[in-house]
Design an enzyme around this catalytic site. Structure first.
Site, PDB file in Angstrom:
ATOM      1  N   HIS A  25       0.815  -0.943   0.198  1.00  0.00           N
ATOM      2  CA  HIS A  25      -0.051   0.017   0.000  1.00  0.00           C
ATOM      3  C   HIS A  25       0.830   1.273  -0.048  1.00  0.00           C
ATOM      4  O   HIS A  25       0.743   2.083  -0.738  1.00  0.00           O
ATOM      5  CB  HIS A  25      -0.734   0.063   1.414  1.00  0.00           C
ATOM      6  CG  HIS A  25      -1.694  -0.953   1.507  1.00  0.00           C
ATOM      7  ND1 HIS A  25      -2.129  -1.590   2.518  1.00  0.00           N
ATOM      8  CD2 HIS A  25      -2.700  -1.324   0.509  1.00  0.00           C
ATOM      9  CE1 HIS A  25      -2.994  -2.470   2.479  1.00  0.00           C
ATOM     10  NE2 HIS A  25      -3.594  -2.432   1.188  1.00  0.00           N
ATOM     11  N   LYS A  49     -17.673  -6.941   7.065  1.00  0.00           N
ATOM     12  CA  LYS A  49     -16.081  -7.668   7.070  1.00  0.00           C
ATOM     13  C   LYS A  49     -15.525  -7.558   8.470  1.00  0.00           C
ATOM     14  O   LYS A  49     -15.417  -6.391   9.048  1.00  0.00           O
ATOM     15  CB  LYS A  49     -15.603  -6.823   6.078  1.00  0.00           C
ATOM     16  CG  LYS A  49     -14.491  -7.721   5.451  1.00  0.00           C
ATOM     17  CD  LYS A  49     -13.768  -6.818   4.064  1.00  0.00           C
ATOM     18  CE  LYS A  49     -12.440  -6.994   3.733  1.00  0.00           C
ATOM     19  NZ  LYS A  49     -11.865  -6.348   2.801  1.00  0.00           N
ATOM     20  N   ARG A  98      -2.167  -5.684  -8.153  1.00  0.00           N
ATOM     21  CA  ARG A  98      -0.975  -6.529  -8.083  1.00  0.00           C
ATOM     22  C   ARG A  98      -0.468  -7.606  -9.352  1.00  0.00           C
ATOM     23  O   ARG A  98       0.411  -8.124  -9.683  1.00  0.00           O
ATOM     24  CB  ARG A  98      -1.082  -7.492  -6.699  1.00  0.00           C
ATOM     25  CG  ARG A  98      -0.910  -6.796  -5.752  1.00  0.00           C
ATOM     26  CD  ARG A  98      -1.326  -7.215  -4.571  1.00  0.00           C
ATOM     27  NE  ARG A  98      -2.831  -7.381  -4.432  1.00  0.00           N
ATOM     28  CZ  ARG A  98      -3.567  -8.008  -3.702  1.00  0.00           C
ATOM     29  NH1 ARG A  98      -3.116  -8.199  -2.302  1.00  0.00           N
ATOM     30  NH2 ARG A  98      -4.790  -7.914  -3.814  1.00  0.00           N
ATOM     31  N   SER A 135      -2.788  -7.896   3.111  1.00  0.00           N
ATOM     32  CA  SER A 135      -2.925  -7.662   4.457  1.00  0.00           C
ATOM     33  C   SER A 135      -3.449  -9.069   5.100  1.00  0.00           C
ATOM     34  O   SER A 135      -3.097  -9.334   6.104  1.00  0.00           O
ATOM     35  CB  SER A 135      -4.121  -6.751   4.757  1.00  0.00           C
ATOM     36  OG  SER A 135      -3.558  -5.307   4.178  1.00  0.00           O
TER      37      SER A 135
HETATM   38  O1  PNS Z   1      -8.747  -2.905   0.880  1.00  0.00           O
HETATM   39  P1  PNS Z   1      -9.870  -3.273   0.009  1.00  0.00           P
HETATM   40  O2  PNS Z   1     -10.518  -4.154   1.049  1.00  0.00           O
HETATM   41  O3  PNS Z   1      -9.635  -3.935  -1.152  1.00  0.00           O
HETATM   42  O4  PNS Z   1     -10.869  -1.932  -0.237  1.00  0.00           O
HETATM   43  C1  PNS Z   1     -12.062  -2.001  -0.754  1.00  0.00           C
HETATM   44  C2  PNS Z   1     -12.693  -0.573  -0.882  1.00  0.00           C
HETATM   45  C3  PNS Z   1     -12.809  -0.007   0.659  1.00  0.00           C
HETATM   46  C4  PNS Z   1     -11.842   0.259  -1.660  1.00  0.00           C
HETATM   47  C5  PNS Z   1     -14.149  -0.878  -1.218  1.00  0.00           C
HETATM   48  O5  PNS Z   1     -14.735  -2.101  -0.532  1.00  0.00           O
HETATM   49  C6  PNS Z   1     -14.919   0.222  -1.564  1.00  0.00           C
HETATM   50  O6  PNS Z   1     -14.953   0.862  -2.433  1.00  0.00           O
HETATM   51  N1  PNS Z   1     -15.995   0.160  -0.479  1.00  0.00           N
HETATM   52  C7  PNS Z   1     -16.714   1.471  -0.292  1.00  0.00           C
HETATM   53  C8  PNS Z   1     -18.292   1.075  -0.574  1.00  0.00           C
HETATM   54  C9  PNS Z   1     -18.379   1.455  -2.045  1.00  0.00           C
HETATM   55  O7  PNS Z   1     -18.210   2.508  -2.601  1.00  0.00           O
HETATM   56  N2  PNS Z   1     -18.850   0.243  -2.643  1.00  0.00           N
HETATM   57  C10 PNS Z   1     -19.220   0.522  -4.115  1.00  0.00           C
HETATM   58  C11 PNS Z   1     -18.047   0.079  -5.072  1.00  0.00           C
HETATM   59  S1  PNS Z   1     -18.525   0.239  -6.731  1.00  0.00           S
END
Ligand code: PNS
Length: 175
Positions: A25, A49, A98, A135
């Site tokens: 990150h 989650k 990645r 993570s």
């Molecule tokens: O580190 P991660 O878990 O891959 O992050 C995922 C994250 C937080 C970027 C994704 O879950 C997200 O965008 N969550 C916010 C809710 C949202 O906007 N959802 C619609 C996505 S199209």
């Protein structure tokens, strides 16, 4: 100051769970911060989650590991990424990729976010040194006493060790 004199701030955001932040990150955050005037790193809280660290703990680890970057701001948010972007005048999301396995899901989210609010996503290839890093793996390794010093910054390593010690004290399953 007139509109023509006003210099637009180029702002971007890196959203994620950051449970916890890893060197992978941080590589993306450092490189994205070079490209924009201001980079917001937002910890997204997802109640469905389960996480090892609270949002405040994740924020503290991000603050510590990005302290050398003056144009990086850390925030915590619950809701849609596009709502955060709209409220904070952020036109673009930066995401690290990645491997090709990341691409399907990230493309789906990027297209949805663009459709919902016109917010674009820029994909940045992860440094190959970190292409295996996640993570979830870091948490598993640290939980069983493995060495994560090459994978995460020093404060994260310390917090992981503390959490592992607490979990092992809690019971045989490690929490
Ligand atoms: O580190 P991660 O878990 O891959 O992050 C995922 C994250 C937080 C970027 C994704 O879950 C997200 O965008 N969550 C916010 C809710 C949202 O906007 N959802 C619609 C996505 S199209």
């Amino acid at each position: 100051m007139s509109d023509s004199e006003r210099v637009a701030v180029r702002r971007a955001m890196c959203p994620g769970s950051f449970d916890p932040v890893t060197n992978g990150h941080l590589d993306i955050i450092d490189r994205a911060a070079e490209l924009y005037d201001e980079l917001v790193v937002a910890v997204f809280v997802n109640r469905s989650k389960s996480s090892l660290f609270t949002a405040d703990e994740r924020r503290e680890m991000l603050l510590d590991s990005t302290a050398h970057k003056a144009n990086v701001r850390i925030d915590v948010f619950q809701g849609l990424v596009v709502d955060y972007c709209r409220a904070n005048d952020i036109p673009v999301i930066v995401k690290g990729l990645r491997a090709i396995s990341d691409f399907d899901y990230e493309l789906q989210m990027a297209q949805m976010n663009r459709g919902l609010a016109g917010v674009d996503t820029l994909f940045m290839p992860t440094n190959p040194e970190y292409s295996f890093l996640a993570s979830s793996l870091v948490k598993e390794i640290a939980n069983w006493g493995g060495d994560v010093s090459a994978l995460v910054p020093p404060l994260v390593r310390k917090r992981l060790a503390e959490r592992a010690a607490e979990r092992h004290l809690d019971g045989p399953e490690g929490g």
